[in-house]
Design an enzyme around this catalytic site. Sequence first.
Site, PDB file in Angstrom:
ATOM      1  CE  LYS A  47      -4.171  -2.036   2.075  1.00 38.35           C
ATOM      2  NZ  LYS A  47      -3.420  -3.375   2.433  1.00 38.35           N
ATOM      3  NE  ARG A  48       6.236   0.498   1.147  1.00 42.17           N
ATOM      4  CZ  ARG A  48       5.969  -0.180   2.278  1.00 42.17           C
ATOM      5  NH1 ARG A  48       4.672  -0.327   2.687  1.00 42.17           N
ATOM      6  NH2 ARG A  48       7.083  -0.807   2.834  1.00 42.17           N
TER       7      ARG A  48
END
Lengths: 301, 301
Positions: free
Chosen positions: A105-106
């Site tokens: 989830k960058r």
Amino acid sequence: MIDRLIEKIDKTGNPSVVGLDPAYEMIPGKIKKEMLDSYGKTPKAVAEMFIAFNKGLIDGLHDIVPAAKPQIAMYEKYGLEGLRAYVETTRYAKEKGMIVIGDIKRGDISTTAAAYAAHIGMTAIEGDVFDLWNEDAVTLNPYMGFDGIEPFIKPCNEFDKGVFILVKTSNPSSADLQDLDASGAPLYEKAAALVGEWGKLAMGSMGYSRVGAVVGATFKEQGERLRKVMPSTFFLVPGYGAQGGKGSDIKGFFGSGRRGCIVNSSRGIIAAYKKDPVYGDGDFAEAARAAALKMKEDITG
Amino acid sequence: MIDRLIEKIDKTGNPSVVGLDPAYEMIPGKIKKEMLDSYGKTPKAVAEMFIAFNKGLIDGLHDIVPAAKPQIAMYEKYGLEGLRAYVETTRYAKEKGMIVIGDIKRGDISTTAAAYAAHIGMTAIEGDVFDLWNEDAVTLNPYMGFDGIEPFIKPCNEFDKGVFILVKTSNPSSADLQDLDASGAPLYEKAAALVGEWGKLAMGSMGYSRVGAVVGATFKEQGERLRKVMPSTFFLVPGYGAQGGKGSDIKGFFGSGRRGCIVNSSRGIIAAYKKDPVYGDGDFAEAARAAALKMKEDITG
């Protein structure tokens, strides 16, 4: 990646992914004792526990579950040693033929996003090239807009990798921002329209894009509507099982030919041995396999 | 953390933070050669380059710049070795008395968010406790709502740490989602109102909360408006310098007593030696110090 994922799902008949999200309290007693005895109460001991646990799970699942999704936070909690366990897990899952989705989830911009893109690209050092994370796809956050996504498009096409962008997440407070009315439609539908557009930049050959979306199993109607908004977008579906989503809730998330979705279960599979007294500590992989087969039946039945 | 940050800014008279975001092409030739000679074309060589470069910068800046903000993506690009350089950087900056803001922009939910909270909390293993990341504060993404923030509130209060939540980022495509009209106000204002509310759960003693906001220097009017929406929220301000933000643009981001903001510059400081022919390769720390002093003058003048 997306074609390979679809082929692997078709072959196993199982549109599911196992979330390799180990927590200390899930580790079977025998493994825990062995590692504490060898390495003391240290991050290294926990890393070795996670590696042993995950390898057992992968051995028990790799022929019936097409993909593995390790949640990097569970490893990051234990610092550099924890991340070593993450990399060893992705390496082993890949070696066993599973598609590896790094749940990272960058979300950042320009040169920073390009640095994160090394997860699915390659890292070059003076002409030598390294694949340091062993992931086929990663999850991304859309809050910063296309600047945060664009650096991933090229590695998607160049190395046949993929991304899954958060659209409507499975948690209750996803409503805080995602459900806000944005000019007549909820924000997540606007995000979905963008993801659909971005997806055109990285189409696979089987009707789906290498740019996928995360759509929670816990929101049935929203998911059905999003299938219409994003017809060529593959859905990664969290929230099944422990979070309350059921097989019947997600029928409408699939596209034609019952393709277009991969449903995640983490605790429900990897900690299954704790739920059923029939299984002992040493049977965790067997219990996971039985839970995975039960889930397959539920989501395809 | 927020009181310590304010005190340190008051003491140095400098509301700025240096972004320790090293890139391979920024590394001075002498350091690059030494590490390539010692470790070959490997991630370990790059990690040693980053450590040597950052330590030089910290030595040159720690008495005039109150805080350091390493961007973890630049390190993650080089895998586990890169992350070792990140941890060595945070350790050294802390040892030299700087406030350390980990620019990690994590965003996830429940048990996952709790695992990420180890960045500012502590990791316990059978009663033994480890501080594995050496950060005083981290940046977070709000897309998943309060479920993703809540696990950080307790460590903020228990260990006097902080978070900065993305509200209006400095990049052009931040408009894709953040500027969408959400029931009469742009989405980022809704996010700001939430951040202001969440902030009440972790107030410091000097009028500002341990829950801060990221507000880009590149959007002058929006930043001034957000100061009114979030009067007790400390702003971390990216986008100064290389991205186009100027000291005059951000005057209105500050609260009373010229407090309430810390302005980041990365390339503009750490790669200053490349811009001015007066400096040679070996003068990178001296050039960074001069650039930091010039920035201080610009944002406080």
